[in-house]
Scaffold this active site. Structure first.
Site, PDB file in Angstrom:
ATOM      1  N   ASN A  87      -7.531  16.491  10.975  1.00 14.90           N
ATOM      2  CA  ASN A  87      -8.015  16.879   9.647  1.00 14.90           C
ATOM      3  C   ASN A  87      -9.178  17.846   9.884  1.00 14.90           C
ATOM      4  OD1 ASN A  87      -9.122  17.079   7.109  1.00 14.90           O
ATOM      5  ND2 ASN A  87      -9.861  14.963   7.032  1.00 14.90           N
ATOM      6  N   LYS A 141     -10.802  19.542   7.828  1.00 21.63           N
ATOM      7  CA  LYS A 141     -11.786  19.618   6.736  1.00 21.63           C
ATOM      8  C   LYS A 141     -12.097  21.091   6.449  1.00 21.63           C
ATOM      9  CE  LYS A 141     -13.313  15.056   8.003  1.00 21.63           C
ATOM     10  NZ  LYS A 141     -14.357  14.053   8.057  1.00 21.63           N
ATOM     11  N   HIS A 149      -8.628  11.291   0.499  1.00 17.04           N
ATOM     12  CA  HIS A 149      -9.620  11.156   1.571  1.00 17.04           C
ATOM     13  C   HIS A 149     -10.938  10.682   0.957  1.00 17.04           C
ATOM     14  CE1 HIS A 149     -12.466  12.196   4.706  1.00 17.04           C
ATOM     15  NE2 HIS A 149     -11.458  12.156   5.543  1.00 17.04           N
ATOM     16  N   GLU A 187     -13.886  11.575   1.361  1.00 15.04           N
ATOM     17  CA  GLU A 187     -14.776  12.671   0.927  1.00 15.04           C
ATOM     18  C   GLU A 187     -14.353  13.188  -0.441  1.00 15.04           C
ATOM     19  OE1 GLU A 187     -14.415  15.021   4.488  1.00 15.04           O
ATOM     20  OE2 GLU A 187     -15.551  13.481   5.572  1.00 15.04           O
ATOM     21  N   GLU A 213      -9.478   4.394   6.953  1.00 10.57           N
ATOM     22  CA  GLU A 213     -10.682   5.077   7.432  1.00 10.57           C
ATOM     23  C   GLU A 213     -11.932   4.419   6.840  1.00 10.57           C
ATOM     24  OE1 GLU A 213      -9.696   9.398   8.727  1.00 10.57           O
ATOM     25  OE2 GLU A 213     -10.229   9.404   6.609  1.00 10.57           O
ATOM     26  N   GLY A 260     -17.255  10.641  10.883  1.00  2.60           N
ATOM     27  CA  GLY A 260     -18.233  11.660  11.261  1.00  2.60           C
ATOM     28  C   GLY A 260     -19.557  11.100  11.749  1.00  2.60           C
ATOM     29  N   SER A 271     -14.211   8.742  13.662  1.00  2.00           N
ATOM     30  CA  SER A 271     -14.775   8.984  14.997  1.00  2.00           C
ATOM     31  C   SER A 271     -13.791   8.679  16.138  1.00  2.00           C
ATOM     32  CB  SER A 271     -16.082   8.211  15.185  1.00  2.00           C
ATOM     33  OG  SER A 271     -17.041   8.637  14.221  1.00  2.00           O
TER      34      SER A 271
HETATM   35  P1  PGA Z   1     -14.016  11.983  12.005  1.00  2.00           P
HETATM   36  O1  PGA Z   1     -13.285  12.184  10.597  1.00  2.00           O
HETATM   37  O2  PGA Z   1     -12.944  11.851  13.037  1.00  2.00           O
HETATM   38  O3  PGA Z   1     -14.835  13.250  12.187  1.00  2.00           O
HETATM   39  O4  PGA Z   1     -14.843  10.763  11.907  1.00  2.00           O
HETATM   40  C1  PGA Z   1     -12.116  11.494  10.270  1.00  2.00           C
HETATM   41  C2  PGA Z   1     -11.646  11.848   8.882  1.00  2.00           C
HETATM   42  O5  PGA Z   1     -12.502  12.018   7.987  1.00  2.00           O
HETATM   43  O6  PGA Z   1     -10.438  11.964   8.624  1.00  2.00           O
END
Ligand code: PGA
Length: 251
Positions: A9, A11, A94, A96, A166, A172, A212
């Protein structure tokens, strides 16, 4: 036996020239792997990614879409638009998007149905916040999100849905859920699917872990009983690192 599905992803990262270089660099590194390899790119990169991934085993997805087919929704992209250029997957709900753009369980459900209507394969995200986890509510939150996201889908559609568990506090932040905690959360999601749609559907549905994920923890996570791969953010921006996650079983 469920296949592993590993999706990047990106982003809001990668200009078209960077996206093209990434696909060119990644393709030889993941050629012939057993896992399904997906890159979910920003809208402006999709066309380039699709072209450059054409003769490879890299599948391309979007990171969001509207649930309506067309109309007065300035700035939005419809499922039909994604399908028309050849996009195969789409991330839905997601955290976010839930956090910054008012996605709700209701819009997530509408988007899932809209994705299936045009033949896009959805990757739907569920996950609890740190506060919810500390209050002992993680399982309740994620099973509710799962139930509401899948509401009204047929058994075949549920089987074809990818769920990404998640935990928000792991995204992140460099904090990964322990493989045991992640596996248990995913078992709870699978049990909820079994309760509503039956054991057969629950055995088939792909449930990823995200938060992560990196090459150093991928093997431990992906070799548990119920984690069927990952949704990878930060570590999906470098071909070398992402290919090692895809090749987790060789680490
Ligand atoms: P990350 O993000 O691997 O940077 O923690 C995962 C995601 O938001 O899909």
């Amino acid at each position: 036996m469920r296949r592993k599905v590993i999706a990047g992803n990106w982003k809001m990262n990668m200009l078209p020239d960077e996206a093209i270089k990434f696909i060119d660099d990644l393709a030889p590194l993941v050629k012939d792997v057993d896992a399904e390899v997906i890159i979910c790119a920003p809208y402006t990169d999709l066309f380039y990614c699709l072209n450059y991934a054409q003769d490879t085993n890299i599948h391309i997805g979007a990171q969001n879409m509207h649930y309506e087919e067309k109309g007065a929704f300035t700035g939005e992209v419809s499922p039909q638009m994604l399908k028309a250029i050849g996009v195969e997957y789409v991330i839905i709900g997601h955290s976010e998007r839930r956090q910054y753009y008012n996605e709700t369980d209701e819009t997530v459900n509408k988007k899932l149905k809209a994705a299936f209507e045009v033949g896009l394969k959805p990757i739907v995200c569920v996950g609890e916040s740190l506060e919810q986890r500390e209050a002992g509510k993680a399982e309740e939150i994620i099973t509710n999100q799962t139930r509401l996201a899948l509401d009204g889908l047929t058994n075949d559609q549920v089987k074809a849905t990818i769920i990404a568990y998640e935990p928000i506090w792991a995204i992140g932040t460099g904090k990964t859920a322990t493989s045991e905690d992640a596996n248990n959360a995913i078992k709870a999601i699978r049990a909820e699917v079994a309760r509503i749609y039956g054991e057969e559907v629950a055995e088939e549905i792909i449930i990823q872990y995200g938060g992560s994920v990196k090459s150093s923890n991928a093997k431990e996570l992906f070799t548990t009983s119920d984690i069927d791969g990952g949704l990878v953010g930060g570590a999906s921006l470098k071909p070398d690192e992402f290919s090692k996650i895809v090749r987790y079983n060789e680490q």
